[in-house]
Design a protein around this motif. Structure first.
Motif, PDB file in Angstrom:
ATOM      1  N   TYR A   1      -8.698   0.635  -5.222  1.00 24.17           N
ATOM      2  CA  TYR A   1      -9.294  -1.069  -5.174  1.00 24.17           C
ATOM      3  C   TYR A   1      -9.506  -1.597  -6.585  1.00 24.17           C
TER       4      TYR A   1
ATOM      5  N   VAL B   1      -7.273   3.165   2.689  1.00 24.80           N
ATOM      6  CA  VAL B   1      -6.829   3.280   1.487  1.00 24.80           C
ATOM      7  C   VAL B   1      -7.974   3.648   0.706  1.00 24.80           C
TER       8      VAL B   1
ATOM      9  N   GLU C   1      -2.279   6.159  -1.838  1.00 20.19           N
ATOM     10  CA  GLU C   1      -3.603   5.460  -2.664  1.00 20.19           C
ATOM     11  C   GLU C   1      -4.124   5.535  -0.662  1.00 20.19           C
ATOM     12  N   VAL C   2      -3.972   6.276   0.279  1.00 20.81           N
ATOM     13  CA  VAL C   2      -4.134   7.058   1.211  1.00 20.81           C
ATOM     14  C   VAL C   2      -5.336   7.719   1.332  1.00 20.81           C
TER      15      VAL C   2
ATOM     16  N   LEU D   1      -7.477  -1.143   4.863  1.00 25.38           N
ATOM     17  CA  LEU D   1      -5.995  -0.925   4.329  1.00 25.38           C
ATOM     18  C   LEU D   1      -5.559  -0.022   4.654  1.00 25.38           C
TER      19      LEU D   1
ATOM     20  N   TYR E   1      -1.482   2.517   4.844  1.00 29.43           N
ATOM     21  CA  TYR E   1      -0.795   3.153   4.815  1.00 29.43           C
ATOM     22  C   TYR E   1       0.773   1.568   5.180  1.00 29.43           C
TER      23      TYR E   1
ATOM     24  N   ILE F   1       0.530  -0.913   0.377  1.00 32.27           N
ATOM     25  CA  ILE F   1      -0.036   0.376  -0.134  1.00 32.27           C
ATOM     26  C   ILE F   1       0.992   1.285  -0.171  1.00 32.27           C
TER      27      ILE F   1
ATOM     28  N   TYR G   1      -6.475  -2.187  -7.931  1.00 32.51           N
ATOM     29  CA  TYR G   1      -5.865  -3.813  -6.955  1.00 32.51           C
ATOM     30  C   TYR G   1      -6.383  -5.116  -7.950  1.00 32.51           C
TER      31      TYR G   1
END
Length: 145
Positions: free
Chosen positions: A30, A25, A18-19, A72, A74, A14, A33
């Motif tokens: 996603y 997240v 993306e955070v 999710l 970092y 991660i 991902y």
């Protein structure tokens, strides 16, 4: 998850980008991902985007769902499993699981459906020959010929 033997599993990290402001997240990450998982699966089983395009087709996603179970964060390195779900229709279906890197608990699940389109962006109703051959190669072709 649907029971199948065509699965790929890998770990990913991660990244800070993306955070979101809540320090988890961002939900839109996603989608990337799942895309990464399809590319990973394609490399392992020979069903990559070049194969589809080189055979004169596109395979857009027409349905996607994601269920968020745990956040999710970092720096985590969760495990992603992508499973191919055979279908008698002219489509590619995958299911996904993202698991916690320490305890293996499910953090998110998902599902995507792709259909085939010809170069004129018209929906293809019959299974493309290259895809039928791919399914036979991996013994996931069950349609009566």
């Amino acid at each position: 998850m649907t029971e199948t033997f065509l699965k790929s599993t890998f770990r990913f990290k991660i990244r800070f980008s993306e955070v979101d402001a809540m320090r988890v997240v961002w939900h839109g990450a996603y989608v990337k991902y799942l895309e990464d998982a399809r590319e990973y699966f394609g490399q392992e089983y020979g069903l990559d985007y070049n194969l589809i395009v080189d055979n004169g087709y596109y395979a857009p996603i027409v349905d996607m769902s994601i269920q968020y179970k745990q956040p999710l964060k970092y720096g985590m390195q969760p495990e992603m499993t992508i499973s191919y779900c055979p279908s008698e229709a002219a489509k590619i279906v995958f299911e996904y699981e993202i698991r916690h890197p320490e305890d293996g608990s499910i953090m998110a699940t998902g599902r995507t459906v792709q259909v085939f389109m010809d170069p004129n962006y018209q929906l293809v109703w019959d299974m493309p020959a290259f895809y039928t051959e791919w399914m036979k190669r991996w013994d996931v072709y069950s349609k009566e010929v």
